[in-house]
Design a protein around this motif. Structure first.
Motif, PDB file in Angstrom:
ATOM      1  N   LEU A  31       0.824  -1.211   0.000  1.00  0.00           N
ATOM      2  CA  LEU A  31       0.000   0.000   0.000  1.00  0.00           C
ATOM      3  C   LEU A  31       0.859   1.263   0.000  1.00  0.00           C
ATOM      4  O   LEU A  31       0.518   2.252  -0.652  1.00  0.00           O
ATOM      5  CB  LEU A  31      -0.942   0.000   1.208  1.00  0.00           C
ATOM      6  CG  LEU A  31      -2.090  -1.007   1.149  1.00  0.00           C
ATOM      7  CD1 LEU A  31      -2.819  -1.061   2.484  1.00  0.00           C
ATOM      8  CD2 LEU A  31      -3.041  -0.675   0.022  1.00  0.00           C
ATOM      9  N   ALA A  32       1.974   1.232   0.726  1.00  0.00           N
ATOM     10  CA  ALA A  32       2.876   2.392   0.770  1.00  0.00           C
ATOM     11  C   ALA A  32       3.429   2.686  -0.619  1.00  0.00           C
ATOM     12  O   ALA A  32       3.509   3.852  -1.026  1.00  0.00           O
ATOM     13  CB  ALA A  32       4.003   2.152   1.765  1.00  0.00           C
ATOM     14  N   GLU A  33       3.790   1.644  -1.349  1.00  0.00           N
ATOM     15  CA  GLU A  33       4.282   1.834  -2.723  1.00  0.00           C
ATOM     16  C   GLU A  33       3.170   2.344  -3.634  1.00  0.00           C
ATOM     17  O   GLU A  33       3.379   3.256  -4.426  1.00  0.00           O
ATOM     18  CB  GLU A  33       4.836   0.527  -3.280  1.00  0.00           C
ATOM     19  CG  GLU A  33       6.222   0.191  -2.797  1.00  0.00           C
ATOM     20  CD  GLU A  33       6.789  -1.041  -3.492  1.00  0.00           C
ATOM     21  OE1 GLU A  33       6.055  -1.735  -4.228  1.00  0.00           O
ATOM     22  OE2 GLU A  33       7.981  -1.298  -3.287  1.00  0.00           O
ATOM     23  N   GLU A  34       1.994   1.744  -3.517  1.00  0.00           N
ATOM     24  CA  GLU A  34       0.873   2.111  -4.374  1.00  0.00           C
ATOM     25  C   GLU A  34       0.462   3.573  -4.179  1.00  0.00           C
ATOM     26  O   GLU A  34       0.140   4.270  -5.137  1.00  0.00           O
ATOM     27  CB  GLU A  34      -0.319   1.194  -4.088  1.00  0.00           C
ATOM     28  CG  GLU A  34      -1.488   1.389  -5.003  1.00  0.00           C
ATOM     29  CD  GLU A  34      -2.588   0.372  -4.756  1.00  0.00           C
ATOM     30  OE1 GLU A  34      -3.757   0.778  -4.803  1.00  0.00           O
ATOM     31  OE2 GLU A  34      -2.276  -0.814  -4.520  1.00  0.00           O
ATOM     32  N   TYR A  35       0.455   4.026  -2.926  1.00  0.00           N
ATOM     33  CA  TYR A  35       0.012   5.384  -2.622  1.00  0.00           C
ATOM     34  C   TYR A  35       1.166   6.358  -2.409  1.00  0.00           C
ATOM     35  O   TYR A  35       0.931   7.516  -2.083  1.00  0.00           O
ATOM     36  CB  TYR A  35      -0.900   5.378  -1.390  1.00  0.00           C
ATOM     37  CG  TYR A  35      -2.242   4.766  -1.686  1.00  0.00           C
ATOM     38  CD1 TYR A  35      -3.216   5.474  -2.382  1.00  0.00           C
ATOM     39  CD2 TYR A  35      -2.540   3.460  -1.290  1.00  0.00           C
ATOM     40  CE1 TYR A  35      -4.446   4.912  -2.662  1.00  0.00           C
ATOM     41  CE2 TYR A  35      -3.765   2.884  -1.569  1.00  0.00           C
ATOM     42  CZ  TYR A  35      -4.709   3.621  -2.254  1.00  0.00           C
ATOM     43  OH  TYR A  35      -5.934   3.063  -2.544  1.00  0.00           O
ATOM     44  N   ASP A  36       2.394   5.880  -2.586  1.00  0.00           N
ATOM     45  CA  ASP A  36       3.585   6.714  -2.415  1.00  0.00           C
ATOM     46  C   ASP A  36       3.578   7.417  -1.057  1.00  0.00           C
ATOM     47  O   ASP A  36       3.678   8.640  -0.967  1.00  0.00           O
ATOM     48  CB  ASP A  36       3.711   7.723  -3.562  1.00  0.00           C
ATOM     49  CG  ASP A  36       5.097   8.354  -3.608  1.00  0.00           C
ATOM     50  OD1 ASP A  36       6.071   7.710  -3.168  1.00  0.00           O
ATOM     51  OD2 ASP A  36       5.201   9.500  -4.088  1.00  0.00           O
ATOM     52  N   ILE A  37       3.430   6.603  -0.006  1.00  0.00           N
ATOM     53  CA  ILE A  37       3.380   7.085   1.372  1.00  0.00           C
ATOM     54  C   ILE A  37       4.469   6.364   2.164  1.00  0.00           C
ATOM     55  O   ILE A  37       4.759   5.194   1.908  1.00  0.00           O
ATOM     56  CB  ILE A  37       2.006   6.784   2.013  1.00  0.00           C
ATOM     57  CG1 ILE A  37       0.888   7.487   1.242  1.00  0.00           C
ATOM     58  CG2 ILE A  37       1.968   7.188   3.469  1.00  0.00           C
ATOM     59  CD1 ILE A  37      -0.498   7.117   1.702  1.00  0.00           C
ATOM     60  N   ASP A  38       5.035   7.043   3.139  1.00  0.00           N
ATOM     61  CA  ASP A  38       6.025   6.441   4.028  1.00  0.00           C
ATOM     62  C   ASP A  38       5.378   5.261   4.768  1.00  0.00           C
ATOM     63  O   ASP A  38       4.340   5.427   5.415  1.00  0.00           O
ATOM     64  CB  ASP A  38       6.505   7.499   5.026  1.00  0.00           C
ATOM     65  CG  ASP A  38       7.561   6.991   5.995  1.00  0.00           C
ATOM     66  OD1 ASP A  38       7.769   5.754   6.091  1.00  0.00           O
ATOM     67  OD2 ASP A  38       8.180   7.834   6.659  1.00  0.00           O
ATOM     68  N   PRO A  39       5.971   4.070   4.687  1.00  0.00           N
ATOM     69  CA  PRO A  39       5.403   2.893   5.360  1.00  0.00           C
ATOM     70  C   PRO A  39       5.237   3.091   6.866  1.00  0.00           C
ATOM     71  O   PRO A  39       4.306   2.550   7.462  1.00  0.00           O
ATOM     72  CB  PRO A  39       6.399   1.772   5.074  1.00  0.00           C
ATOM     73  CG  PRO A  39       7.178   2.223   3.903  1.00  0.00           C
ATOM     74  CD  PRO A  39       7.164   3.722   3.919  1.00  0.00           C
ATOM     75  N   GLN A  40       6.099   3.879   7.478  1.00  0.00           N
ATOM     76  CA  GLN A  40       5.983   4.136   8.928  1.00  0.00           C
ATOM     77  C   GLN A  40       4.696   4.900   9.236  1.00  0.00           C
ATOM     78  O   GLN A  40       4.044   4.638  10.238  1.00  0.00           O
ATOM     79  CB  GLN A  40       7.196   4.924   9.424  1.00  0.00           C
ATOM     80  CG  GLN A  40       8.509   4.182   9.325  1.00  0.00           C
ATOM     81  CD  GLN A  40       8.549   2.975  10.247  1.00  0.00           C
ATOM     82  OE1 GLN A  40       8.041   3.009  11.358  1.00  0.00           O
ATOM     83  NE2 GLN A  40       9.140   1.888   9.779  1.00  0.00           N
ATOM     84  N   VAL A  41       4.348   5.831   8.378  1.00  0.00           N
ATOM     85  CA  VAL A  41       3.124   6.619   8.564  1.00  0.00           C
ATOM     86  C   VAL A  41       1.899   5.748   8.307  1.00  0.00           C
ATOM     87  O   VAL A  41       0.935   5.753   9.074  1.00  0.00           O
ATOM     88  CB  VAL A  41       3.124   7.849   7.622  1.00  0.00           C
ATOM     89  CG1 VAL A  41       1.800   8.587   7.673  1.00  0.00           C
ATOM     90  CG2 VAL A  41       4.284   8.775   7.955  1.00  0.00           C
TER      91      VAL A  41
END
Length: 94
Positions: A63-73
């Motif tokens: 999901l972090a890759e798909e939405y370009d979001i920091d995995p920690q967040v």
């Protein structure tokens, strides 16, 4: 209330008798279970649709890759959603 942490290696799956489906009237994703129906928002649907044997860590990473979001967040939101579904007995963790 503090949400209990779910291990990154845990493998969430839909509980027995629970199905992910699209509501034919609204087009929204829902979880059907013997006691009722739970309408999912888009984020919850994205999480639940990946509860297919992948680990929590893999779900967060994808999901972090798909939405370009920091995995920690993103991890906290995924953990919170899964913990809520587990409390409702809609998912099981392996």
């Amino acid at each position: 209330m503090q949400t209990p942490a779910i291990a990154g290696s845990a493998q969430p799956r839909l509980a027995r008798g629970v199905r992910l489906q699209t509501d034919s009237n609204t087009g929204n994703s829902v979880l059907l279970f013997p006691e009722g129906v739970l309408e999912l928002n888009e984020t919850a649907q994205d999480i639940v649709s990946r509860c297919d044997g992948r680990t929590v860590g893999e779900i967060i990473h994808t999901l972090a890759e798909e939405y370009d979001i920091d995995p920690q967040v993103l991890g906290g939101d995924v953990q919170e959603t899964l913990a809520d579904l587990q409390r409702r007995k809609l998912i099981e963790l392996k």
